[in-house]
Design a protein around this motif. Structure first.
Motif, PDB file in Angstrom:
ATOM      1  N   UNK A  51      -0.715  56.939  43.765  1.00 45.87           N
ATOM      2  CA  UNK A  51      -1.745  57.083  44.800  1.00 45.87           C
ATOM      3  C   UNK A  51      -1.580  58.460  45.435  1.00 45.87           C
ATOM      4  N   UNK A  52      -2.644  58.963  46.050  1.00 45.43           N
ATOM      5  CA  UNK A  52      -2.542  60.322  46.619  1.00 45.43           C
ATOM      6  C   UNK A  52      -1.407  60.436  47.634  1.00 45.43           C
ATOM      7  N   UNK A  53      -1.165  59.351  48.374  1.00 44.86           N
ATOM      8  CA  UNK A  53      -0.070  59.365  49.345  1.00 44.86           C
ATOM      9  C   UNK A  53       0.940  58.304  48.938  1.00 44.86           C
ATOM     10  N   UNK A  54       2.188  58.662  48.922  1.00 44.90           N
ATOM     11  CA  UNK A  54       3.193  57.663  48.542  1.00 44.90           C
ATOM     12  C   UNK A  54       4.567  58.089  49.043  1.00 44.90           C
ATOM     13  N   UNK A  55       5.412  57.073  49.255  1.00 53.17           N
ATOM     14  CA  UNK A  55       6.797  57.363  49.590  1.00 53.17           C
ATOM     15  C   UNK A  55       7.474  57.987  48.370  1.00 53.17           C
ATOM     16  N   UNK A  56       8.119  59.099  48.558  1.00 46.63           N
ATOM     17  CA  UNK A  56       8.817  59.794  47.483  1.00 46.63           C
ATOM     18  C   UNK A  56      10.270  59.311  47.459  1.00 46.63           C
ATOM     19  N   UNK A  57      10.555  58.412  46.506  1.00 47.74           N
ATOM     20  CA  UNK A  57      11.885  57.778  46.476  1.00 47.74           C
ATOM     21  C   UNK A  57      13.017  58.796  46.278  1.00 47.74           C
ATOM     22  N   UNK A  58      12.687  59.922  45.636  1.00 42.91           N
ATOM     23  CA  UNK A  58      13.752  60.893  45.373  1.00 42.91           C
ATOM     24  C   UNK A  58      14.236  61.588  46.648  1.00 42.91           C
ATOM     25  N   UNK A  59      13.472  61.426  47.736  1.00 44.19           N
ATOM     26  CA  UNK A  59      13.879  62.075  48.990  1.00 44.19           C
ATOM     27  C   UNK A  59      14.736  61.155  49.863  1.00 44.19           C
ATOM     28  N   UNK A  60      14.941  59.916  49.423  1.00 43.06           N
ATOM     29  CA  UNK A  60      15.693  58.940  50.227  1.00 43.06           C
ATOM     30  C   UNK A  60      17.100  59.446  50.541  1.00 43.06           C
ATOM     31  N   UNK A  94      17.669  55.538  57.516  1.00 46.31           N
ATOM     32  CA  UNK A  94      17.467  56.401  56.343  1.00 46.31           C
ATOM     33  C   UNK A  94      16.332  57.375  56.592  1.00 46.31           C
ATOM     34  N   UNK A  95      16.375  58.453  55.837  1.00 47.29           N
ATOM     35  CA  UNK A  95      15.313  59.469  55.881  1.00 47.29           C
ATOM     36  C   UNK A  95      14.531  59.383  54.580  1.00 47.29           C
ATOM     37  N   UNK A  96      13.216  59.484  54.692  1.00 45.04           N
ATOM     38  CA  UNK A  96      12.374  59.473  53.485  1.00 45.04           C
ATOM     39  C   UNK A  96      11.106  60.273  53.748  1.00 45.04           C
ATOM     40  N   UNK A  97      10.519  60.770  52.670  1.00 43.06           N
ATOM     41  CA  UNK A  97       9.310  61.579  52.829  1.00 43.06           C
ATOM     42  C   UNK A  97       8.105  60.900  52.205  1.00 43.06           C
ATOM     43  N   UNK A  98       6.960  61.177  52.766  1.00 37.96           N
ATOM     44  CA  UNK A  98       5.696  60.765  52.165  1.00 37.96           C
ATOM     45  C   UNK A  98       5.055  62.011  51.561  1.00 37.96           C
ATOM     46  N   UNK A  99       4.677  61.915  50.287  1.00 38.20           N
ATOM     47  CA  UNK A  99       4.059  63.057  49.599  1.00 38.20           C
ATOM     48  C   UNK A  99       2.548  62.895  49.568  1.00 38.20           C
ATOM     49  N   UNK A 100       1.854  63.982  49.693  1.00 38.13           N
ATOM     50  CA  UNK A 100       0.402  64.000  49.549  1.00 38.13           C
ATOM     51  C   UNK A 100       0.074  64.891  48.351  1.00 38.13           C
ATOM     52  N   UNK A 101      -0.356  64.266  47.235  1.00 39.40           N
ATOM     53  CA  UNK A 101      -0.638  65.072  46.041  1.00 39.40           C
ATOM     54  C   UNK A 101      -2.130  65.375  45.926  1.00 39.40           C
ATOM     55  N   UNK A 102      -2.828  65.165  47.023  1.00 39.98           N
ATOM     56  CA  UNK A 102      -4.265  65.447  47.086  1.00 39.98           C
ATOM     57  C   UNK A 102      -4.449  66.737  47.884  1.00 39.98           C
TER      58      UNK A 102
ATOM     59  N   UNK B 199       0.558  64.469  38.645  1.00 38.65           N
ATOM     60  CA  UNK B 199      -0.729  64.134  38.016  1.00 38.65           C
ATOM     61  C   UNK B 199      -1.571  63.259  38.937  1.00 38.65           C
ATOM     62  N   UNK B 200      -2.846  63.558  39.024  1.00 37.25           N
ATOM     63  CA  UNK B 200      -3.748  62.737  39.835  1.00 37.25           C
ATOM     64  C   UNK B 200      -4.567  61.803  38.949  1.00 37.25           C
ATOM     65  N   UNK B 201      -4.384  61.923  37.635  1.00 38.70           N
ATOM     66  CA  UNK B 201      -5.001  60.975  36.694  1.00 38.70           C
ATOM     67  C   UNK B 201      -3.922  60.504  35.725  1.00 38.70           C
ATOM     68  N   UNK B 202      -4.197  59.391  35.037  1.00 36.28           N
ATOM     69  CA  UNK B 202      -3.239  58.892  34.050  1.00 36.28           C
ATOM     70  C   UNK B 202      -3.085  59.916  32.916  1.00 36.28           C
ATOM     71  N   UNK B 203      -1.876  60.042  32.418  1.00 39.49           N
ATOM     72  CA  UNK B 203      -1.591  61.047  31.390  1.00 39.49           C
ATOM     73  C   UNK B 203      -0.924  60.392  30.185  1.00 39.49           C
TER      74      UNK B 203
END
Lengths: 180, 216
Positions: A51-60, A94-102, B199-203
């Motif tokens: 999803x465009x916004x999501x918890x980024x588990x690698x930042x935990x 804990x510390x965690x980040x939310x990423x916005x890939x939009x 990726x914003x679409x399935x790849x």
């Protein structure tokens, strides 16, 4: 009369031995080259776009004091975890980040902490964004400015503290962020 | 005169007698020699030892062992096929997922082999930011591991990685036991350092890993 020149055509080196050596070397080279083998693995991985916004588990980053966090799971902007607090005063944190890939900017509209009784526990969620630090606590939110910009991150520090009661406690908190 | 003539006659007769005896002796010796020769010839014996030395032909045989496939159980990779020299798999990953499996390369030949290099190719530069390949290997005495995201072992880049010649030998066939090199191969969908690369679409991403084995 000059010296008699040796007839090079008569040289057995050129006539036979050299070609034989060349042939032998080529033959051996072909023979050795044959003893190579390539094994391959080819995979097709289909990645499901997050999803465009999501918890980024690698930042935990676990910052607990006396408590134990386990079973972290993430679904977009929902987060679940197990917290064991052995005695009063201990915390799961804990510390965690939310990423916005939009490319779109989003604003945090709701923040909900479930399965944590404010009678026995204090909880706080501190949001670090580019404008301000905003703290949401069991007694209400303070601060303002909750924008998550396009292709950006927001960091959250989540803390649950054992306030009162007796004995060890196990909690299953659920944190939900609502962006609009 | 008469006496002299008879004396000569006696002498001649005596000589003739001696010559006759010599001939007889000579003849006897010849016969004896021939007889002994025949006799010795009869006492000749030839003893033989015959053997057949079979020289086995040289064999160069390094291949995947389909029986060694084992799914690591993170994400389903049961959709796979294995031949002697190639293996294909398919999996679907959500962010944070890993699909992986074990597979052995075996050496059934008459020469020791060694892994000299491997090449990882397929993902585009953008895809390389969020698809990680992780590999573990063990030959019974040495183990090496590599990953493109630095999670395990040596951090490597996509492309070709050389393997130290002193490591990861795969022994030749010993009796009925083949030499063996174990691999675990994982593909992981990870968070890219730069969110622009997510990726914003399935790849659908193709990953090919080629392992090069040489004769030791």
């Amino acid at each position: 009369m000059g010296k008699l020149k040796k007839n090079k055509k008569d040289s057995p080196v050129k006539a036979f031995i050299l070609p034989a050596f060349v042939f032998a070397v080529l033959f051996m080279a072909v023979g050795f080259a044959a003893y190579t083998k390539t094994l391959s693995v080819t995979g097709t991985t289909t990645t499901t776009a997050p999803k465009p916004l999501y918890f980024d588990s690698s930042s935990f980053d676990d910052e607990s004091n006396g408590g134990t966090i386990s079973n972290m799971s993430y679904t977009g902007t929902e987060l679940y975890f197990k917290c064991v607090l052995p005695s009063v005063g201990k915390t799961c944190s804990f510390y965690i980040e939310v990423a916005n890939i939009d490319s779109t900017d989003y604003q945090l509209s709701t923040l909900t902490m479930n399965n944590v009784s404010s009678t026995y526990y204090d909880f706080s969620v501190t949001l670090y964004d580019e404008a301000d630090d905003v703290v949401f606590t069991s007694s209400g939110a303070t601060g303002s400015g909750c924008w998550l910009y396009g292709y950006g991150y927001d960091g959250y520090l989540v803390t649950v503290r054992y306030k009162s009661g007796s004995g060890s406690k196990t909690l299953y908190p659920k944190l939900t962020l609502g962006y609009s | 005169m008469k006496k002299s003539a008879s004396s000569n006659k006696r002498k001649r007769r005596s000589i003739q007698k001696r010559l006759g005896a010599q001939w007889v002796a000579l003849l006897g010796l010849v016969v004896a020699t021939l007889g002994m020769a025949v006799g010795f010839a009869a006492f000749t014996k030839t003893l033989n030892i015959s053997g057949t030395a079979s020289v086995e032909k040289a064999v160069w045989s390094v291949r995947w062992d389909p029986d060694s496939f084992y799914e690591e159980g993170y994400v389903d990779t049961t959709a796979h096929s294995i031949s002697d020299s190639s293996m294909t798999f398919q999996c679907t990953l959500s962010l944070g997922d890993v699909c992986g499996f074990d597979l052995d390369a075996i050496n059934e030949g008459t020469f020791d082999a060694k892994l000299t290099s491997f090449t990882i190719s397929g993902p585009t530069t953008a895809q390389q930011q969020y698809i990680a390949v992780r590999m573990f290997s063990y030959n019974g005495s040495s183990n090496l591991s590599w990953s493109t995201d630095g999670t395990y072992g040596t951090k490597i880049n996509y492309g070709t990685t050389n393997v130290s010649s002193s490591n990861l030998r795969v022994s030749k066939m010993s009796g009925s036991t083949a030499g063996r090199l174990w691999f675990e191969i994982d593909a992981a969908f990870i968070q890219a350092e730069n969110v622009n690369n997510m990726p914003t679409t399935n790849q659908n991403i193709s990953i090919t890993i080629s392992f090069k084995f040489d004769q030791v």
